[in-house]
Design an enzyme around this catalytic site. Sequence first.
Site, mmCIF file in Angstrom:
data_model
loop_
_atom_site.group_PDB
_atom_site.id
_atom_site.type_symbol
_atom_site.label_atom_id
_atom_site.label_comp_id
_atom_site.label_asym_id
_atom_site.label_seq_id
_atom_site.Cartn_x
_atom_site.Cartn_y
_atom_site.Cartn_z
ATOM 1 N N HIS A 109 -2.656 -4.787 18.768
ATOM 2 C CA HIS A 109 -2.018 -4.358 17.516
ATOM 3 C C HIS A 109 -1.203 -3.088 17.764
ATOM 4 O O HIS A 109 -1.678 -2.163 18.441
ATOM 5 C CB HIS A 109 -3.095 -4.104 16.455
ATOM 6 C CG HIS A 109 -2.531 -3.977 15.077
ATOM 7 N ND1 HIS A 109 -1.870 -2.852 14.641
ATOM 8 C CD2 HIS A 109 -2.494 -4.858 14.044
ATOM 9 C CE1 HIS A 109 -1.470 -3.036 13.395
ATOM 10 N NE2 HIS A 109 -1.832 -4.250 13.012
ATOM 11 N N HIS A 132 3.191 1.565 11.566
ATOM 12 C CA HIS A 132 2.011 1.553 12.438
ATOM 13 C C HIS A 132 2.091 2.569 13.566
ATOM 14 O O HIS A 132 1.179 2.660 14.373
ATOM 15 C CB HIS A 132 1.836 0.163 13.057
ATOM 16 C CG HIS A 132 1.568 -0.899 12.048
ATOM 17 N ND1 HIS A 132 2.507 -1.839 11.684
ATOM 18 C CD2 HIS A 132 0.477 -1.145 11.302
ATOM 19 C CE1 HIS A 132 1.979 -2.626 10.768
ATOM 20 N NE2 HIS A 132 0.761 -2.230 10.511
ATOM 21 N N GLU A 142 -0.575 -0.527 16.008
ATOM 22 C CA GLU A 142 -1.257 0.719 15.602
ATOM 23 C C GLU A 142 -2.180 1.203 16.723
ATOM 24 O O GLU A 142 -2.198 2.394 17.068
ATOM 25 C CB GLU A 142 -2.065 0.473 14.328
ATOM 26 C CG GLU A 142 -2.892 1.690 13.912
ATOM 27 C CD GLU A 142 -3.893 1.368 12.802
ATOM 28 O OE1 GLU A 142 -3.583 0.550 11.919
ATOM 29 O OE2 GLU A 142 -4.988 1.942 12.825
ATOM 30 N N SER A 167 -2.382 -8.234 9.994
ATOM 31 C CA SER A 167 -3.840 -8.283 10.104
ATOM 32 C C SER A 167 -4.500 -8.228 8.721
ATOM 33 O O SER A 167 -5.437 -8.966 8.433
ATOM 34 C CB SER A 167 -4.269 -7.145 11.022
ATOM 35 O OG SER A 167 -5.414 -6.537 10.605
ATOM 36 N N CYS A 223 -8.748 2.575 6.138
ATOM 37 C CA CYS A 223 -7.934 2.916 4.966
ATOM 38 C C CYS A 223 -8.410 2.160 3.718
ATOM 39 O O CYS A 223 -8.577 0.948 3.754
ATOM 40 C CB CYS A 223 -6.482 2.561 5.281
ATOM 41 S SG CYS A 223 -5.455 2.550 3.837
ATOM 42 N N CYS A 241 0.866 -1.176 0.000
ATOM 43 C CA CYS A 241 0.000 0.000 0.000
ATOM 44 C C CYS A 241 0.907 1.233 0.000
ATOM 45 O O CYS A 241 2.126 1.126 0.183
ATOM 46 C CB CYS A 241 -0.868 -0.016 1.251
ATOM 47 S SG CYS A 241 0.117 -0.046 2.743
ATOM 48 N N SER A 248 1.921 -5.503 3.132
ATOM 49 C CA SER A 248 3.347 -5.414 3.504
ATOM 50 C C SER A 248 4.204 -6.370 2.667
ATOM 51 O O SER A 248 5.358 -6.629 3.016
ATOM 52 C CB SER A 248 3.550 -5.783 4.970
ATOM 53 O OG SER A 248 2.571 -5.251 5.773
ATOM 54 N N CYS A 288 2.627 5.839 8.854
ATOM 55 C CA CYS A 288 1.730 6.105 7.731
ATOM 56 C C CYS A 288 0.828 7.286 8.082
ATOM 57 O O CYS A 288 0.242 7.309 9.172
ATOM 58 C CB CYS A 288 0.888 4.867 7.440
ATOM 59 S SG CYS A 288 -0.343 5.189 6.174
HETATM 60 FE FE1 F3S Z 1 -1.099 0.964 4.291
HETATM 61 FE FE2 F3S Z 1 -1.269 3.093 5.718
HETATM 62 FE FE3 F3S Z 1 -3.401 1.996 4.761
HETATM 63 S S1 F3S Z 1 0.149 1.437 6.051
HETATM 64 S S2 F3S Z 1 -2.962 -0.184 4.663
HETATM 65 S S3 F3S Z 1 -1.819 2.952 3.556
HETATM 66 S S4 F3S Z 1 -3.109 2.785 6.808
#
Ligand code: F3S
Length: 283
Positions: free
Chosen positions: A120, A70, A122, A217, A188, A12, A260, A92
Amino acid sequence: MKIQLASSYGFCFGVERAIEIAEGHRGSVTYGPLIHNKDEIDRLKTKFNIGLAERIEDIETDDAVVIRTHGIPKDELAALKKQKHKIIDATCPYVTTPQNIVQKMSTEGYSIVIFGDKNHPEIKGVVSYAEDPEDAFIVLESEELEGLPLKGKVAVVSQTTKKPEDFAKIVTALMATRKEVRVFNTICNATFENQDAASELAKKADVMIVIGGKHSSNTKQLHSISQRYCKDSYLIENEKELEAAWFEEKDLCGISAGASTPKWIVDNVISKIKELVKVDEVV
Ligand code: F3S
């Protein structure tokens, strides 16, 4: 057999950005794994000498520290700053958003509800931004809201990788009992694009291979979505886990990968499948 890649899969925006930031700081140390993929972390170590420290006390005085995708809890960030480490923030931006919302809304006197998994990283980070830790609650099911000492006004955010329909259940339950509910949709989209593409592909595939970290996850969710439509769905971290028997008498093998998972791991998996079974086409 034919191999088909999902129309959206893999890295992502947030993960791509974090890796680029880390690669630009050769010799630095990430506090906690930068992303949920061990092979990519090993590659960063080998190619860019980027170390991994699980505890603050393991970080050397002159190390530059990369904050992972995270994010980390507020007090840990403060401790790193106090030790005068150079901080390179690869959190992010979609994770920074709920952190900021929690901070702002709790300052304004709202009780905080966070829909997510309390273990988690995050969520450990996001909850730490509440002004009053006693007035911030992490829940996974709407039933968990019962009996919580929430104020009349509540602000609610979600873990970025959760499903909107599950978040909606929490919001609906809050609406039933509170005078004021401020809802911040912090889910997201990147996750859904991969999920929608995986479910489309799983509907027609005879076997699905989902590639990603076993602790990730969003990879686990991709796997469970694939299993819903294709019973022969396998979650693997890399090509070493593939078994020839999975592909016997299959016509279409679908491939998806978590947010990831780098492209080079997907390519290795395809090459290995080609060694195990005759592949006519990769699309
Ligand atoms: Fe990736 Fe950020 Fe979304 S790490 S899955 S773009 S919250």
